[in-house]
Design a protein around this motif. Structure first.
Motif, PDB file in Angstrom:
ATOM      1  N   HIS A   8      -5.205  -0.409   6.626  1.00 29.41           N
ATOM      2  CA  HIS A   8      -6.035  -0.518   5.050  1.00 29.41           C
ATOM      3  C   HIS A   8      -5.695  -1.794   4.746  1.00 29.41           C
ATOM      4  CE1 HIS A   8      -8.374   0.541   1.556  1.00 29.41           C
ATOM      5  NE2 HIS A   8      -7.135   0.647   0.767  1.00 29.41           N
ATOM      6  N   CYS A  36      -1.692   2.956   6.025  1.00 31.11           N
ATOM      7  CA  CYS A  36      -1.391   1.975   4.858  1.00 31.11           C
ATOM      8  C   CYS A  36      -1.736   0.606   5.410  1.00 31.11           C
ATOM      9  CB  CYS A  36      -0.167   2.200   4.266  1.00 31.11           C
ATOM     10  SG  CYS A  36      -0.123   3.779   3.345  1.00 31.11           S
ATOM     11  N   CYS A  47       0.671  -1.054  -0.135  1.00 33.31           N
ATOM     12  CA  CYS A  47       0.121  -0.018   0.151  1.00 33.31           C
ATOM     13  C   CYS A  47       0.866   1.255   0.057  1.00 33.31           C
ATOM     14  CB  CYS A  47      -0.867   0.022   1.330  1.00 33.31           C
ATOM     15  SG  CYS A  47      -2.020   1.557   1.350  1.00 33.31           S
ATOM     16  N   GLN A 107      -5.825  10.218   2.891  1.00 29.69           N
ATOM     17  CA  GLN A 107      -6.600   9.108   3.312  1.00 29.69           C
ATOM     18  C   GLN A 107      -5.825   7.974   4.086  1.00 29.69           C
ATOM     19  OE1 GLN A 107      -7.395   8.247  -1.135  1.00 29.69           O
ATOM     20  NE2 GLN A 107      -9.184   7.354  -0.322  1.00 29.69           N
ATOM     21  N   HIS A 152      -6.977   6.387   7.845  1.00 29.54           N
ATOM     22  CA  HIS A 152      -7.068   4.899   8.077  1.00 29.54           C
ATOM     23  C   HIS A 152      -6.044   4.609   9.344  1.00 29.54           C
ATOM     24  CE1 HIS A 152      -9.293   2.935   4.870  1.00 29.54           C
ATOM     25  NE2 HIS A 152      -8.791   4.015   4.036  1.00 29.54           N
ATOM     26  N   ALA A 168       1.034   5.331  -0.082  1.00 23.91           N
ATOM     27  CA  ALA A 168       0.224   6.782   0.375  1.00 23.91           C
ATOM     28  C   ALA A 168       1.133   7.993  -0.448  1.00 23.91           C
ATOM     29  CB  ALA A 168       0.332   6.955   1.879  1.00 23.91           C
ATOM     30  N   LEU A 203      -3.282   5.192  -2.039  1.00 20.79           N
ATOM     31  CA  LEU A 203      -4.067   6.103  -1.325  1.00 20.79           C
ATOM     32  C   LEU A 203      -3.421   7.429  -1.470  1.00 20.79           C
ATOM     33  CD1 LEU A 203      -4.552   4.118   1.962  1.00 20.79           C
ATOM     34  CD2 LEU A 203      -6.149   3.993  -0.028  1.00 20.79           C
TER      35      LEU A 203
END
Length: 312
Positions: A308, A305, A62, A104, A108, A64, A100
């Motif tokens: 999520h 991250c 993930c 965001q 999370h 960001a 993301l």
């Protein structure tokens, strides 16, 4: 044991770490200068090499990033990189992949930040855990995102709130709007509530260009001009935060994040942040329902991250 890889891409540096479930291994965090690499793929490859991690053992990734994301594809606002969810999946053979916006990711992270990394500005009233929350970020730019905990999981929609108009309800801004416009002459919130915004506001008020860090140093030293800049900056922040609170009704709390936020945190009370936040006419007493905290955890985006990914 398989692990996930999480990354937080800023305009200057990228931080990469390993995570197990929602927990980031802080000992694994490495920072890379973006100028030394031509893509996030190269950064990840270097991280894996330096960490001695087999890419086939990475089950999820993930990322960001500081810029808008749409359908798993994002372009950074201040860096010529394109972040593509499909390319990331192929590069790491990971089963779970997400891209993301950086705010965001901060959304999370809410609920997974240690109490010692939260500085209370206004106490949070007791509300159900599912109450909406709001993250407001001030750094290189300005942005915000609401956080909704639903039966289907956490939902953190993106926005580009930094590019809305500055509030008209602050008389001290009226004479300055011509000097606060962006490249197209538009006086957006981000032209004040950001790193460059501190300098923009000081120049508009006093006619001299001063770096943001120097303005903060001068505020700490009691310089009159810098304190005038700081007071107006905090007033604008309070006003904008109050507007956002009424737009999203985050009864579960408002979380202020980002480097500029942390720099101004010691001056919020002195310059009347709470009064500006609650100055909503007949709705002023209504504003007492919102708690506010400053997040000092520099790894919150990485935590977000990981959290999520753990729910995908």
């Amino acid at each position: 044991m398989s692990r996930s890889l999480v990354a937080d891409i800023g305009g200057t540096n990228t931080r990469v770490a390993l995570a197990s479930g929602a927990d980031v291994d802080r000992a694994s965090v490495k920072r890379f200068k973006n100028a030394d690499h031509d893509s996030i793929g190269h950064v990840i490859a270097r991280f894996l090499e330096e960490s001695g991690v087999d890419r086939d053992r990475i089950s999820g990734v993930c990322v960001a990033m500081a810029g808008p994301v749409h359908d798993g594809v994002g372009t950074l606002t201040n860096l010529d990189w394109r972040i593509d969810k499909t390319v990331l999946a192929e590069a790491l053979t990971a089963e779970k992949v997400a891209v993301l916006n950086d705010l965001q990711a901060q959304g999370h992270a809410i609920g997974h930040i240690a109490a010692e990394d939260l500085e209370v500005v206004l106490p949070q009233p007791d509300v159900p855990e599912t109450a909406a929350k709001l993250v407001i970020g001030l750094g290189t730019g300005f942005n915000t995102c609401p956080v909704f905990d639903t039966a289907a999981g956490r939902f953190v929609p993106p926005s580009e709130a930094g590019h809305v108009s500055l509030p008209a309800s602050i008389p001290a801004l009226h004479a300055l709007l011509g000097a606060l416009g962006d490249a197209k002459g538009f006086p957006s919130v981000e032209e004040v509530l950001s790193g460059r915004g501190v300098s923009n506001l000081h120049r508009a008020l006093h006619g001299t260009k001063v770096e943001p860090a120097d303005v903060l140093d001068q505020i700490a030293a009691g310089d009159k001009a810098a304190c005038e800049t700081g007071a107006l900056f905090v007033t604008v922040l309070g006003e904008v935060a109050g507007n956002l609170a009424l737009s999203h009704l985050p009864f579960g709390g408002i979380y202020l994040v980002g480097g500029v936020t942390r720099a101004f945190a010691p001056h919020l009370d002195r310059f009347g942040f709470v009064d500006a936040f609650r100055a909503k006419g007949r709705f002023s007493s209504f504003m007492e329902q919102f708690g506010i905290s400053v997040v000092s955890d520099d790894y919150a985006a990485l935590t977000g991250c990981a959290n999520h990914l753990s729910h995908l």
